[in-house]
Scaffold this motif. Structure first.
Motif, PDB file in Angstrom:
ATOM      1  N   GLU A 152       1.079  -1.288   0.005  1.00 24.20           N
ATOM      2  CA  GLU A 152       0.007  -0.010   0.041  1.00 24.20           C
ATOM      3  C   GLU A 152       0.701   1.254   0.152  1.00 24.20           C
ATOM      4  OE1 GLU A 152      -2.584  -0.445   3.455  1.00 24.20           O
ATOM      5  OE2 GLU A 152      -3.734  -2.018   2.458  1.00 24.20           O
ATOM      6  N   LEU A 153       2.102   1.308   0.868  1.00 29.34           N
ATOM      7  CA  LEU A 153       3.065   2.349   0.790  1.00 29.34           C
ATOM      8  C   LEU A 153       3.411   2.686  -0.443  1.00 29.34           C
ATOM      9  CD1 LEU A 153       4.506   4.301   2.911  1.00 29.34           C
ATOM     10  CD2 LEU A 153       6.379   2.641   2.284  1.00 29.34           C
ATOM     11  N   PHE A 154       4.053   1.578  -1.031  1.00 26.07           N
ATOM     12  CA  PHE A 154       4.603   1.683  -2.697  1.00 26.07           C
ATOM     13  C   PHE A 154       3.291   2.268  -3.450  1.00 26.07           C
ATOM     14  CE2 PHE A 154       8.358  -0.182  -1.087  1.00 26.07           C
ATOM     15  CZ  PHE A 154       9.353   0.431  -2.175  1.00 26.07           C
ATOM     16  N   GLU A 155       2.159   1.705  -3.516  1.00 22.70           N
ATOM     17  CA  GLU A 155       1.022   2.111  -4.364  1.00 22.70           C
ATOM     18  C   GLU A 155       0.939   3.607  -4.338  1.00 22.70           C
ATOM     19  OE1 GLU A 155      -0.751   0.888  -6.566  1.00 22.70           O
ATOM     20  OE2 GLU A 155      -0.007  -1.256  -6.392  1.00 22.70           O
ATOM     21  N   THR A 156       1.139   4.316  -3.158  1.00 20.87           N
ATOM     22  CA  THR A 156       0.985   5.823  -2.933  1.00 20.87           C
ATOM     23  C   THR A 156       2.316   6.556  -3.304  1.00 20.87           C
ATOM     24  OG1 THR A 156      -0.638   5.850  -1.234  1.00 20.87           O
ATOM     25  CG2 THR A 156       0.363   7.605  -1.419  1.00 20.87           C
ATOM     26  N   ASN A 157       3.190   6.239  -2.562  1.00 21.63           N
ATOM     27  CA  ASN A 157       4.829   6.995  -2.733  1.00 21.63           C
ATOM     28  C   ASN A 157       5.262   6.385  -4.116  1.00 21.63           C
ATOM     29  OD1 ASN A 157       4.152   7.366  -0.139  1.00 21.63           O
ATOM     30  ND2 ASN A 157       5.846   6.593   0.730  1.00 21.63           N
ATOM     31  N   PHE A 158       5.248   5.467  -4.530  1.00 21.81           N
ATOM     32  CA  PHE A 158       5.908   5.142  -5.695  1.00 21.81           C
ATOM     33  C   PHE A 158       5.116   5.129  -6.957  1.00 21.81           C
ATOM     34  CE2 PHE A 158       7.588   2.184  -9.265  1.00 21.81           C
ATOM     35  CZ  PHE A 158       8.546   2.689  -9.605  1.00 21.81           C
ATOM     36  N   TRP A 159       4.106   4.151  -7.061  1.00 17.42           N
ATOM     37  CA  TRP A 159       3.071   3.979  -8.400  1.00 17.42           C
ATOM     38  C   TRP A 159       2.475   5.235  -8.259  1.00 17.42           C
ATOM     39  CZ3 TRP A 159       4.446   1.007 -12.095  1.00 17.42           C
ATOM     40  CH2 TRP A 159       5.159  -0.094 -11.733  1.00 17.42           C
ATOM     41  N   GLY A 160       1.838   5.733  -7.166  1.00 18.52           N
ATOM     42  CA  GLY A 160       0.986   6.891  -7.503  1.00 18.52           C
ATOM     43  C   GLY A 160       1.944   8.307  -8.046  1.00 18.52           C
ATOM     44  N   ALA A 161       3.103   8.349  -7.627  1.00 18.87           N
ATOM     45  CA  ALA A 161       3.907   9.462  -7.946  1.00 18.87           C
ATOM     46  C   ALA A 161       4.202   9.344  -9.495  1.00 18.87           C
ATOM     47  CB  ALA A 161       5.088   9.568  -7.186  1.00 18.87           C
ATOM     48  N   THR A 162       4.652   8.032  -9.658  1.00 19.14           N
ATOM     49  CA  THR A 162       5.132   7.736 -11.081  1.00 19.14           C
ATOM     50  C   THR A 162       4.047   7.996 -12.197  1.00 19.14           C
ATOM     51  OG1 THR A 162       4.728   5.351 -10.940  1.00 19.14           O
ATOM     52  CG2 THR A 162       7.184   6.287 -10.407  1.00 19.14           C
TER      53      THR A 162
END
Length: 291
Positions: free
Chosen positions: A105-115
């Protein structure tokens, strides 16, 4: 007088996002403020007309929200100058005590959301703005993006990943598109971001108070960072107005200190290990890839 810019800001509800939204508006710019709970910005909507502030409900983990937000931006203003890619949060606990679903969930926001915001921004800058006008993507990373801290490992990993993505993206973009990518790396600033971090129970194997993750937990209890979030956003705004956009923008003396430590560590690594690479070439030769 500098002409007004159109800003697209994620995570506008608090912290850097709210501060940048307020400051850009105060300087006469136009802001598309995106966040999961639009009602948080009703006070700003009461103060600014719809031709200055567009508030949109956006969850950056949902591609349909991102697509709709950029379409609304095009419909409302017909152009976009700056994307302040800010939405994100942290998890405080050891790697071993982080459930897989929480880390993902963290990566969904911090990485995938941002990218995914970045991809949409590039397309908008290239295909909607006037040819060659381009735009600026401000990637809000962290000093943790180059200097990981114990107990914040998954957060640091998400920021390391965002920095690698952003560095690669900047190198892919043709100069003629005039799209600048700036990785912003703040140190400790007083925002509600620290309060919004997810704190998970400590793994029993790390309960010793002398261990690094335990020390960090104690340090972060009730901490008030010395960095001023409003000064941060005002400085970033002035960098944008200046027109010379750096590839990286460490922010705060603590961030610079950590960056220097990282540089020293990397230099030491080169000195300590270069002997192992002295004779690793194929006898027949081949292609060497250079940065």
């Amino acid at each position: 007088m500098t002409s007004s810019k159109v800003w697209f800001i994620t995570g506008s509800s608090s912290g850097f996002g709210r501060s940048m939204t307020e400051y850009a508006l105060s300087r006469g710019d136009i802001v598309v403020a995106t966040l999961r709970k639009p009602q948080v910005l009703t006070d700003l909507e009461a103060r600014y007309s719809s031709d200055k502030l567009l508030v949109l409900k956006v969850d950056v983990t949902k591609q349909e929200d991102i697509d709709e937000a950029f379409a609304r931006t095009r419909s409302a203003f017909g152009r976009l100058d700056v994307v302040f890619n800010n939405a994100g949060y942290g998890i405080l606990t050891e790697i071993e005590s982080t459930p897989d679903d929480k880390a993902r969930e963290l990566f969904e926001t911090n990485f995938w959301g941002a990218t995914n915001i970045s991809r949409a921004a590039v397309k908008f800058f290239r295909e909607v703005n006037e040819v060659g006008k381009g735009g600026i993507i401000l990637q809000v990373s962290s000093a943790a993006g180059f200097h990981a801290l114990p107990g914040l490992s998954y957060y640091a990993a998400s920021k390391h990943a965002l920095e690698g993505f952003s560095d690669g993206l900047a190198k892919e973009l043709p100069a003629s598109w005039n799209i600048n990518v700036c990785i912003i790396e703040p140190g400790g600033f007083y925002t509600k971001g620290a309060e919004g971090a997810t704190v998970l129970p400590q793994h029993p194997a790390y309960a010793d108070e002398s261990l690094p993750s335990s020390v960090l937990r104690q340090m972060l209890k009730g901490v008030v960072f010395e960095g001023d979030a409003d000064k941060f956003t005002q400085t970033v705004y002035e960098v944008v107005q200046g027109g010379k956009i750096p590839k990286r923008l460490p922010m705060g003396l603590d961030a610079l200190e950590m960056l220097n430590l990282r540089i020293e560590d990397l230099k030491a690594t080169v000195d300590e290990t270069k002997g192992w690479s002295a004779d690793l070439r194929r006898a027949e030769g081949g292609l060497r890839i250079r940065a």
